[in-house]
Design a protein around this motif. Structure first.
Motif, PDB file in Angstrom:
ATOM      1  N   ASN A 182       0.717  -1.259   0.173  1.00 63.06           N
ATOM      2  CA  ASN A 182       0.021  -0.034  -0.047  1.00 63.06           C
ATOM      3  C   ASN A 182       0.927   1.219  -0.144  1.00 63.06           C
ATOM      4  OD1 ASN A 182      -2.073  -1.778   0.025  1.00 63.06           O
ATOM      5  ND2 ASN A 182      -2.582  -1.400   2.206  1.00 63.06           N
ATOM      6  N   ALA A 183       2.018   1.344   0.677  1.00 64.20           N
ATOM      7  CA  ALA A 183       2.931   2.259   0.712  1.00 64.20           C
ATOM      8  C   ALA A 183       3.516   2.785  -0.622  1.00 64.20           C
ATOM      9  CB  ALA A 183       3.959   2.145   1.785  1.00 64.20           C
ATOM     10  N   SER A 184       3.884   1.552  -1.450  1.00 64.72           N
ATOM     11  CA  SER A 184       4.498   1.807  -2.638  1.00 64.72           C
ATOM     12  C   SER A 184       3.108   2.332  -3.593  1.00 64.72           C
ATOM     13  CB  SER A 184       4.798   0.159  -3.329  1.00 64.72           C
ATOM     14  OG  SER A 184       5.288   0.408  -4.505  1.00 64.72           O
ATOM     15  N   PHE A 185       1.933   1.959  -3.483  1.00 68.89           N
ATOM     16  CA  PHE A 185       0.789   2.237  -4.341  1.00 68.89           C
ATOM     17  C   PHE A 185       0.577   4.039  -3.804  1.00 68.89           C
ATOM     18  CE2 PHE A 185      -0.923  -2.072  -4.848  1.00 68.89           C
ATOM     19  CZ  PHE A 185      -0.412  -2.300  -6.087  1.00 68.89           C
ATOM     20  N   ALA A 186       0.839   4.269  -2.662  1.00 66.63           N
ATOM     21  CA  ALA A 186       0.620   5.753  -2.212  1.00 66.63           C
ATOM     22  C   ALA A 186       1.682   6.554  -2.882  1.00 66.63           C
ATOM     23  CB  ALA A 186       0.660   5.767  -0.532  1.00 66.63           C
ATOM     24  N   LEU A 187       2.756   5.973  -3.098  1.00 69.15           N
ATOM     25  CA  LEU A 187       3.914   6.931  -3.543  1.00 69.15           C
ATOM     26  C   LEU A 187       3.803   7.123  -5.028  1.00 69.15           C
ATOM     27  CD1 LEU A 187       6.809   5.633  -1.476  1.00 69.15           C
ATOM     28  CD2 LEU A 187       5.745   7.663  -1.305  1.00 69.15           C
ATOM     29  N   GLY A 188       2.748   6.501  -5.738  1.00 68.27           N
ATOM     30  CA  GLY A 188       2.556   6.601  -7.167  1.00 68.27           C
ATOM     31  C   GLY A 188       3.060   5.373  -8.089  1.00 68.27           C
ATOM     32  N   SER A 189       3.521   4.301  -7.430  1.00 64.96           N
ATOM     33  CA  SER A 189       4.108   3.283  -7.975  1.00 64.96           C
ATOM     34  C   SER A 189       2.829   2.493  -8.911  1.00 64.96           C
ATOM     35  CB  SER A 189       4.954   2.214  -7.364  1.00 64.96           C
ATOM     36  OG  SER A 189       6.050   2.966  -6.780  1.00 64.96           O
ATOM     37  N   THR A 190       3.061   1.811 -10.063  1.00 66.58           N
ATOM     38  CA  THR A 190       2.355   0.970 -10.749  1.00 66.58           C
ATOM     39  C   THR A 190       2.314  -0.444 -10.150  1.00 66.58           C
ATOM     40  OG1 THR A 190       3.854   0.170 -12.587  1.00 66.58           O
ATOM     41  CG2 THR A 190       2.375   2.468 -12.841  1.00 66.58           C
ATOM     42  N   HIS A 191       1.397  -1.159 -10.522  1.00 66.89           N
ATOM     43  CA  HIS A 191       1.384  -2.649  -9.887  1.00 66.89           C
ATOM     44  C   HIS A 191       2.619  -3.254 -10.273  1.00 66.89           C
ATOM     45  CE1 HIS A 191      -1.474  -6.253  -8.659  1.00 66.89           C
ATOM     46  NE2 HIS A 191      -0.623  -6.143  -8.015  1.00 66.89           N
ATOM     47  N   LEU A 192       3.072  -3.114 -11.580  1.00 70.54           N
ATOM     48  CA  LEU A 192       4.383  -3.774 -11.996  1.00 70.54           C
ATOM     49  C   LEU A 192       5.472  -3.310 -11.251  1.00 70.54           C
ATOM     50  CD1 LEU A 192       5.686  -5.849 -13.963  1.00 70.54           C
ATOM     51  CD2 LEU A 192       5.558  -3.831 -15.555  1.00 70.54           C
ATOM     52  N   GLN A 193       5.706  -1.999 -11.148  1.00 69.44           N
ATOM     53  CA  GLN A 193       6.731  -1.381 -10.350  1.00 69.44           C
ATOM     54  C   GLN A 193       6.753  -1.772  -8.957  1.00 69.44           C
ATOM     55  OE1 GLN A 193       6.186   2.674 -10.969  1.00 69.44           O
ATOM     56  NE2 GLN A 193       7.356   2.869 -12.732  1.00 69.44           N
ATOM     57  N   THR A 194       5.605  -2.030  -8.273  1.00 72.60           N
ATOM     58  CA  THR A 194       5.315  -2.372  -6.912  1.00 72.60           C
ATOM     59  C   THR A 194       5.863  -4.075  -7.058  1.00 72.60           C
ATOM     60  OG1 THR A 194       3.728  -1.161  -6.223  1.00 72.60           O
ATOM     61  CG2 THR A 194       3.740  -3.133  -4.972  1.00 72.60           C
ATOM     62  N   ILE A 195       5.483  -4.796  -7.819  1.00 69.73           N
ATOM     63  CA  ILE A 195       5.904  -6.300  -7.875  1.00 69.73           C
ATOM     64  C   ILE A 195       7.484  -6.196  -7.712  1.00 69.73           C
ATOM     65  CG2 ILE A 195       5.963  -8.324  -9.250  1.00 69.73           C
ATOM     66  CD1 ILE A 195       2.914  -7.741  -9.808  1.00 69.73           C
ATOM     67  N   ARG A 196       8.041  -5.607  -8.874  1.00 77.20           N
ATOM     68  CA  ARG A 196       9.683  -5.296  -9.226  1.00 77.20           C
ATOM     69  C   ARG A 196      10.148  -4.959  -8.182  1.00 77.20           C
ATOM     70  NH1 ARG A 196      10.545  -2.583 -14.509  1.00 77.20           N
ATOM     71  NH2 ARG A 196      12.860  -2.872 -13.782  1.00 77.20           N
ATOM     72  N   ARG A 197       9.705  -3.910  -7.656  1.00 78.20           N
ATOM     73  CA  ARG A 197      10.783  -3.088  -6.431  1.00 78.20           C
ATOM     74  C   ARG A 197      10.350  -3.335  -5.048  1.00 78.20           C
ATOM     75  NH1 ARG A 197      11.065   2.800  -9.728  1.00 78.20           N
ATOM     76  NH2 ARG A 197      11.878   1.995 -11.840  1.00 78.20           N
ATOM     77  N   VAL A 198       9.349  -3.932  -4.924  1.00 74.05           N
ATOM     78  CA  VAL A 198       8.763  -4.213  -3.314  1.00 74.05           C
ATOM     79  C   VAL A 198       8.890  -5.537  -3.138  1.00 74.05           C
ATOM     80  CG1 VAL A 198       7.439  -3.725  -1.520  1.00 74.05           C
ATOM     81  CG2 VAL A 198       8.035  -1.717  -3.415  1.00 74.05           C
ATOM     82  N   LEU A 199       7.601  -6.392  -3.793  1.00 75.45           N
ATOM     83  CA  LEU A 199       7.296  -7.624  -3.482  1.00 75.45           C
ATOM     84  C   LEU A 199       8.542  -8.718  -3.746  1.00 75.45           C
ATOM     85  CD1 LEU A 199       3.469  -7.646  -4.775  1.00 75.45           C
ATOM     86  CD2 LEU A 199       4.519  -7.073  -2.544  1.00 75.45           C
ATOM     87  N   ILE A 200       9.090  -8.632  -4.885  1.00 77.53           N
ATOM     88  CA  ILE A 200      10.084  -9.551  -5.097  1.00 77.53           C
ATOM     89  C   ILE A 200      11.388  -9.289  -4.159  1.00 77.53           C
ATOM     90  CG2 ILE A 200      11.484 -10.460  -6.882  1.00 77.53           C
ATOM     91  CD1 ILE A 200       9.525 -10.173  -9.071  1.00 77.53           C
ATOM     92  N   PRO A 201      11.875  -7.972  -3.960  1.00 79.69           N
ATOM     93  CA  PRO A 201      13.099  -8.342  -3.125  1.00 79.69           C
ATOM     94  C   PRO A 201      12.612  -8.619  -1.876  1.00 79.69           C
ATOM     95  CG  PRO A 201      12.872  -6.106  -4.387  1.00 79.69           C
ATOM     96  CD  PRO A 201      11.585  -6.890  -4.685  1.00 79.69           C
ATOM     97  N   VAL A 202      11.501  -8.039  -1.368  1.00 79.08           N
ATOM     98  CA  VAL A 202      11.084  -8.631   0.122  1.00 79.08           C
ATOM     99  C   VAL A 202      10.905 -10.169   0.103  1.00 79.08           C
ATOM    100  CG1 VAL A 202       9.538  -8.334   1.975  1.00 79.08           C
ATOM    101  CG2 VAL A 202      10.230  -6.340   0.715  1.00 79.08           C
ATOM    102  N   ALA A 203      10.204 -10.562  -0.919  1.00 77.15           N
ATOM    103  CA  ALA A 203       9.980 -12.021  -0.752  1.00 77.15           C
ATOM    104  C   ALA A 203      11.228 -12.957  -1.542  1.00 77.15           C
ATOM    105  CB  ALA A 203       8.781 -12.376  -1.750  1.00 77.15           C
TER     106      ALA A 203
END
Length: 299
Positions: A182-203
């Motif tokens: 949600n924080a990534s979306f709030a900063l204006g990231s798209t779903h693809l950017q959120t997956i690449r830069r947030v979800l995959i690195p954390v997971a």
């Protein structure tokens, strides 16, 4: 008098706390004992295998060609086939498995059809490997008429690893806290950017752990390779032809122990087992390097 009543009333609670404390210590001790015994058993098993074979290894054995009759044969082509089949299978299974897991975690609708798909994936993850070998025979040997080849063995191994990678990736992505997404979306990231830069690195820890498991399993797999790659190799050390016979080190170990007539079959088996275990351990260490690098970036 009132003090005596309060003491009497409190005594059952205090005795219960004492019993809970004792049960907690007992359970903790049992868990520690089981864990220590398991670790000691694994260490003893690895030490036994490595101690029998590692001191007898030589470059001639690692690079030499296997022998059917004469003693002193090596495992060079078989060791190369093992890495070749492993790399091809991972090239196929990792992208497909991660893409499928990300789709199920992020894009798939919550309906009965997707629930049925998850049940099928979980069922395939627990299917015996010989079933995938039989599927490989039908597809590559009979339908496509390719024979027993490296390509058939690698693709069959990819099918074997795909359900595990899909489930591991999905669970790792789902384990990422919703607040981070949600924080990534709030900063204006798209779903693809959120997956690449947030979800995959954390997971990444969970995903790489799954890759380690399937890579080790694939390198030591024998049933699928016997049925789809055969029990022989081309005899050439660096044979990159994917249509060559695809026997691997694990298959050679089985063959030497059960079918070979060479005089030093037991010695070859001990050395091959030591090499196999050492490489599986090395694969796990190599795949942990991205985790260490990712942990340093996350600090």
């Amino acid at each position: 008098m009132s003090a005596e009543k309060s003491t009497t009333a409190a005594s059952p609670f205090s005795s219960r706390r004492g019993l809970n404390r004792f049960n907690d210590k007992l359970f903790t001790g049992i868990v520690w004992a089981v864990g220590i015994l398991t670790v000691l058993f694994i260490i003893a098993l690895l030490f036994t295998i490595l101690q029998k074979g590692m001191p007898k290894l030589s470059l001639g054995f690692l690079y030499g060609e296997p022998s059917e009759i004469m003693e002193g044969g090596g495992i060079g082509p078989l060791l190369f086939n093992s890495f070749y089949v492993l790399i091809i299978s991972l090239i196929i299974s990792i992208p497909l498995g991660m893409a499928s897991g990300i789709y199920l975690a992020e894009f798939a609708p919550a309906n009965k059809f997707i629930a049925f798909i998850r049940i099928c994936v979980e069922g395939l993850a627990s299917v015996p490997s010989i079933i995938f070998g039989l599927f490989g025979i039908v597809l590559f040997v009979e339908t496509l008429d390719l024979g027993l080849t490296i390509l058939g063995a690698a693709v069959s191994l990819a099918f074997l690893n795909l359900p595990v990678l899909t489930r591991v990736t999905e669970e790792a992505i789902r384990a990422v806290p919703t607040e981070m997404k949600n924080a990534s979306f709030a900063l204006g990231s798209t779903h693809l950017q959120t997956i690449r830069r947030v979800l995959i690195p954390v997971a990444l820890n969970g995903i790489v752990t799954g890759i380690c498991l399937v890579a080790g399993r694939a390198f030591g797999e024998s049933a699928v390779i016997i049925l789809t790659g055969g029990v022989t190799s081309s005899g050439v050390m660096w044979d990159f032809n994917p249509l060559s016979p695809g026997a691997t080190l694990a298959v050679h170990l089985w063959y030497v122990q059960s079918e070979a007539i060479v005089p030093d079959a037991q010695l070859i088996a001990e050395k091959s087992a030591a090499v196999l275990v050492f490489i599986v351990l090395l694969i796990n260490i190599v795949f942990r390097v991205p985790l260490w690098m990712n942990a340093r970036k996350m600090r």
